[in-house]
Design an enzyme around this catalytic site. Sequence first.
Site, PDB file in Angstrom:
ATOM      1  N   GLY A 236       0.801  -1.231   0.000  1.00  0.00           N
ATOM      2  CA  GLY A 236       0.000   0.000   0.000  1.00  0.00           C
ATOM      3  C   GLY A 236       0.827   1.270   0.000  1.00  0.00           C
ATOM      4  N   HIS A 302       0.740  -6.602 -10.661  1.00  0.00           N
ATOM      5  CA  HIS A 302       1.110  -6.437 -12.075  1.00  0.00           C
ATOM      6  C   HIS A 302       2.616  -6.218 -12.248  1.00  0.00           C
ATOM      7  CE1 HIS A 302       1.477  -1.950 -13.265  1.00  0.00           C
ATOM      8  NE2 HIS A 302       1.709  -2.061 -11.987  1.00  0.00           N
TER       9      HIS A 302
HETATM   10  C1  LIG Z   1       2.951   0.285  -8.143  1.00  0.00           C
HETATM   11  S1  LIG Z   1       3.130   0.440  -6.411  1.00  0.00           S
HETATM   12  C2  LIG Z   1       1.448   0.480  -5.837  1.00  0.00           C
HETATM   13  C3  LIG Z   1       1.304   1.159  -4.518  1.00  0.00           C
HETATM   14  C4  LIG Z   1      -0.140   1.298  -4.026  1.00  0.00           C
HETATM   15  N1  LIG Z   1      -0.791   0.041  -3.831  1.00  0.00           N
HETATM   16  C5  LIG Z   1      -0.909   2.151  -5.005  1.00  0.00           C
HETATM   17  O1  LIG Z   1      -1.758   1.658  -5.736  1.00  0.00           O
HETATM   18  O2  LIG Z   1      -0.616   3.356  -5.051  1.00  0.00           O
HETATM   19  C6  LIG Z   1       3.639  -1.203  -5.923  1.00  0.00           C
HETATM   20  C7  LIG Z   1       3.927  -1.292  -4.446  1.00  0.00           C
HETATM   21  O3  LIG Z   1       4.256  -2.652  -4.132  1.00  0.00           O
HETATM   22  C8  LIG Z   1       5.283  -2.611  -3.162  1.00  0.00           C
HETATM   23  N2  LIG Z   1       6.002  -3.892  -3.125  1.00  0.00           N
HETATM   24  C9  LIG Z   1       6.884  -4.363  -4.027  1.00  0.00           C
HETATM   25  N3  LIG Z   1       7.353  -5.552  -3.631  1.00  0.00           N
HETATM   26  C10 LIG Z   1       6.749  -5.837  -2.461  1.00  0.00           C
HETATM   27  C11 LIG Z   1       6.831  -6.924  -1.554  1.00  0.00           C
HETATM   28  N4  LIG Z   1       7.657  -7.941  -1.781  1.00  0.00           N
HETATM   29  N5  LIG Z   1       6.065  -6.892  -0.451  1.00  0.00           N
HETATM   30  C12 LIG Z   1       5.236  -5.841  -0.198  1.00  0.00           C
HETATM   31  N6  LIG Z   1       5.122  -4.782  -1.016  1.00  0.00           N
HETATM   32  C13 LIG Z   1       5.873  -4.772  -2.129  1.00  0.00           C
HETATM   33  C14 LIG Z   1       6.150  -1.466  -3.624  1.00  0.00           C
HETATM   34  O4  LIG Z   1       7.025  -1.013  -2.599  1.00  0.00           O
HETATM   35  C15 LIG Z   1       5.097  -0.435  -4.006  1.00  0.00           C
HETATM   36  O5  LIG Z   1       4.717   0.373  -2.915  1.00  0.00           O
END
Ligand SMILES: C[S@@+](CC[C@H](N)C(=O)[O-])C[C@H]1O[C@@H](n2cnc3c(N)ncnc32)[C@H](O)[C@@H]1O
Length: 396
Positions: A236, A302
């Site tokens: 998030g 995604h």
């Molecule tokens: C494209 S962003 C989307 C953020 C948010 N959900 C939004 O819609 O604005 C993807 C998010 O996934 C998180 N992320 C990536 N790998 C992750 C992991 N292994 N565990 C938890 N979060 C992760 C990233 O840090 C980032 O905040």
Amino acid sequence: MASSLSDLTSTLTAALSNLPPPDKIQDAERMQLLGVIGQLQVALEPPQVPIGRFCFSHYGIVVIRIAQGMGIFDAFAESQGKDMTLKELSSKVKGDEKLLRRIMRFLSSQNIFKQTASESYKPLPLAMVFGNGSAPGDMIKHFHNNMQVTAKLFEYFESNGYKNPEDAYDAPFQLAYNTKNHYFEWLSQNPTIQETFNSVMTQSQQYRGADWFEIYPVQEKLQVSPDRVLLVDIGGGVGHDITAFKKRFPDLPGRLVLEDLPQVIDTIKEPLPEGITAIGHSMFEPQPVSGAKAYYLRTVLHDFPDKQALEALARIRDVMTDDSILFVHEHTMSDDLDVPPMAATLDIHMMEIFSSLERTEKEWVALLEKAGFKVGKVWNEDSFGQFTALFEATLS
Ligand SMILES: C[S@@+](CC[C@H](N)C(=O)[O-])C[C@H]1O[C@@H](n2cnc3c(N)ncnc32)[C@H](O)[C@@H]1O
């Protein structure tokens, strides 16, 4: 109706001089007209025109990036958009005058500046948006970094026998940057690049469309006792979605949890509203919150190919109860024959960086079913040509 190409040319020339000011044009009308102009262009272009575009379009981003490095856009911003001669400009930017003249000639040919005399330049609107620290300027830096990966795509596929990338740790990105790290780990070790990435992500939020809780009947379906966790927002970010949810439903019983990687949670500056707990956690590790009513992931999966997406979904499935709901809120790729170029391009971009893909609604449902979920309702939305869907899933 125009009876010949010369009539059509006169009609369009007249239309051009009668265009309303840009801020008086509605977006829908603008896009409709641009669509027709695009079709007209395709119908008229001899092959050498698109061939030229394929071969030369990448010079635009590279020369803009060089101009940023020399400080050209910053110099025009500081002088508040006044025309400048080559000599004046040269005294304010890095680099020698001979190179500056060539860079300015290119930028003028691209309608970023207008050459008013042989060595005098007037900034056009685009020249005022690419300065260091601006959002469009960061977008150029971000995609210029990504170009290093794009340039290696051919080499990647030549060496792997043209197999679709399926592993987030073996993407063209790892080849290009000679690393074994996932893109997100690599970003966290490169703070300047991480900053431009964050800026681009923040910009893209304005095209996200409706919040999930405006689409879903929250009051009706998400009632729990006050001591139960109502919602876990996985991946998030710094908590923008869950904070908006709390503001929208301040009195809804149940606890709220935000999860993201520790390096993201650690950057939260303001305390989150009361009732929200933030946990630094990777979704590939066992899920620390068991039996919540709802688990929500917005544009997180995604970024991952099926291999890793299935692992993350398994960690959530492990802790869900029979009445838990999983919400996946994602981009969807159109199933239509005419996929817009931007959507098809972003799919290649997901591939090069993450070995990931933009999935169709069917592919999302298949992924969720493979992970052991039953998909209930799906809400589709078209936001500025970006298709999204909210999937409601339960244990199968
Ligand atoms: C494209 S962003 C989307 C953020 C948010 N959900 C939004 O819609 O604005 C993807 C998010 O996934 C998180 N992320 C990536 N790998 C992750 C992991 N292994 N565990 C938890 N979060 C992760 C990233 O840090 C980032 O905040």
